[in-house]
Design a protein around this motif. Structure first.
Motif, mmCIF file in Angstrom:
data_model
loop_
_atom_site.group_PDB
_atom_site.id
_atom_site.type_symbol
_atom_site.label_atom_id
_atom_site.label_comp_id
_atom_site.label_asym_id
_atom_site.label_seq_id
_atom_site.Cartn_x
_atom_site.Cartn_y
_atom_site.Cartn_z
ATOM 1 N N GLY A 257 43.870 38.454 11.781
ATOM 2 C CA GLY A 257 43.726 39.026 10.538
ATOM 3 C C GLY A 257 43.549 38.223 9.288
ATOM 4 N N PHE A 258 44.515 38.398 8.120
ATOM 5 C CA PHE A 258 44.409 37.932 6.837
ATOM 6 C C PHE A 258 44.940 36.723 6.700
ATOM 7 C CE2 PHE A 258 44.532 42.601 6.930
ATOM 8 C CZ PHE A 258 43.096 42.808 6.672
ATOM 9 N N GLY A 259 45.863 36.014 7.789
ATOM 10 C CA GLY A 259 46.665 34.923 7.179
ATOM 11 C C GLY A 259 45.982 33.774 7.172
ATOM 12 N N LYS A 260 46.470 32.678 7.063
ATOM 13 C CA LYS A 260 45.871 31.271 6.901
ATOM 14 C C LYS A 260 45.227 30.912 8.036
ATOM 15 C CE LYS A 260 46.748 26.367 6.019
ATOM 16 N NZ LYS A 260 48.023 25.215 5.618
ATOM 17 N N ASN A 261 43.832 30.640 8.053
ATOM 18 C CA ASN A 261 42.897 30.101 9.452
ATOM 19 C C ASN A 261 42.832 31.366 10.396
ATOM 20 O OD1 ASN A 261 42.631 27.742 8.314
ATOM 21 N ND2 ASN A 261 44.356 26.964 9.199
ATOM 22 N N ILE B 219 39.112 39.541 0.094
ATOM 23 C CA ILE B 219 39.794 40.544 0.780
ATOM 24 C C ILE B 219 40.604 41.564 -0.324
ATOM 25 C CG2 ILE B 219 41.799 40.870 2.410
ATOM 26 C CD1 ILE B 219 41.002 38.528 3.956
ATOM 27 N N THR B 220 40.248 42.714 -0.263
ATOM 28 C CA THR B 220 40.932 43.600 -1.065
ATOM 29 C C THR B 220 42.218 44.270 -0.668
ATOM 30 O OG1 THR B 220 39.865 45.578 -0.436
ATOM 31 C CG2 THR B 220 38.546 44.095 -2.158
ATOM 32 N N LYS B 221 43.036 44.595 -1.494
ATOM 33 C CA LYS B 221 44.210 45.396 -1.173
ATOM 34 C C LYS B 221 43.991 46.473 -0.155
ATOM 35 C CE LYS B 221 48.076 48.223 -2.811
ATOM 36 N NZ LYS B 221 48.719 48.653 -4.163
ATOM 37 N N LYS C 49 39.988 36.397 7.943
ATOM 38 C CA LYS C 49 39.929 35.618 6.744
ATOM 39 C C LYS C 49 38.630 34.349 6.892
ATOM 40 C CE LYS C 49 41.278 32.221 3.880
ATOM 41 N NZ LYS C 49 40.809 30.908 4.008
ATOM 42 N N LEU C 50 38.640 33.855 8.012
ATOM 43 C CA LEU C 50 37.669 32.750 8.059
ATOM 44 C C LEU C 50 36.129 33.400 8.013
ATOM 45 C CD1 LEU C 50 39.474 30.568 10.564
ATOM 46 C CD2 LEU C 50 39.000 29.791 8.327
ATOM 47 N N PHE C 51 36.112 34.409 8.626
ATOM 48 C CA PHE C 51 34.806 34.869 8.600
ATOM 49 C C PHE C 51 34.457 35.673 7.231
ATOM 50 C CE2 PHE C 51 31.779 38.419 9.799
ATOM 51 C CZ PHE C 51 30.576 37.821 10.031
ATOM 52 N N TYR C 52 35.320 36.541 6.929
ATOM 53 C CA TYR C 52 35.060 37.445 5.710
ATOM 54 C C TYR C 52 34.966 36.613 4.597
ATOM 55 C CZ TYR C 52 35.128 41.605 2.958
ATOM 56 O OH TYR C 52 34.548 42.634 1.898
#
Length: 214
Positions: free
Chosen positions: A122-126, A141-143, A130-133
């Motif tokens: 998901g949203f963590g480092k790497n 990335i919003t709340k 996150k990498l794609f979006y």
């Protein structure tokens, strides 16, 4: 230690694909993988899908069986990182230093019929989402996205709406967290008779996610 992706170039996204499984990059040492393919080190995702779809992949699990299953179900698979350095020899996303991202995903997705992308992290480092979006599509990335774990992309990106969604991790270590999730607790009573209820819940989730691809 530099890792170069061994599978992305061999298995491009097919134009008839409707769903895409998207990860980061495989572990560095691929020689001892159970199968020479994405997630072939432990084959956990393929074991789950094989169980969900009545042994369609086959036993034993092979590259040919996986490829045939994905093609028949109109599922593609790829990763967000083509080359990276590793701080350690482990497979943790947080220990990666991406050097070359898979920007070719943009054209491949645009030229396919993909309407849903399922991320294995998901949203963590790497992490894959996150990498794609953020790094490839240059979005924020919003709340709300963090809370809902999905977002519907504006057609401006790929010429049609595309749903981006975090996939429940196939790894067995993720079952503890899954057992505490609202999604599982809401239907927990339905799995009372199973020897491994959380695993069965995950199998059913995967079946539901991928069942409408043909």
């Amino acid at each position: 230690m530099k890792t170069r992706h061994q599978f992305v170039g061999k298995y491009p996204i097919l134009t008839k694909s409707e769903k895409l499984i998207l990860g980061t990059i495989h572990p560095h040492f691929t020689e001892k993988f159970e199968v020479q393919f994405f997630y072939g080190n432990r084959s956990s995702i393929w074991k789950i899908l094989n169980e969900a779809f009545d042994n369609e992949i086959g036993d034993p699990i092979t590259v040919e069986g996986i490829v045939n299953f994905l093609r028949s179900r109109k599922i593609a698979i790829s990763d967000t990182i083509l080359e990276c350095l590793r701080k350690n020899q482990n497979a943790l996303d947080s220990d990666l230093i991406p050097e070359k991202l898979n920007y070719g995903l943009i054209d491949q997705i645009r030229n396919s019929t993909i309407n849903e992308i399922l991320f294995t992290s998901g949203f963590g480092k790497n992490n894959a989402f996150k990498l794609f979006y953020v790094d490839i599509l240059k979005q924020k990335i919003t709340k709300k996205i963090r809370e809902e774990k999905f977002v519907l992309l504006d057609p401006v990106h790929f010429g049609r709406p595309v749903l981006l969604k975090i996939l429940v991790s196939p790894s067995g270590s993720a079952n503890i967290q899954l057992s505490r999730s609202k999604d599982y607790l809401d239907v927990k009573d339905n799995y009372v008779g199973y020897k491994t209820p959380v695993k069965q819940f995950k199998v059913d989730l995967y079946k539901d996610i991928f069942k409408n691809t043909i």
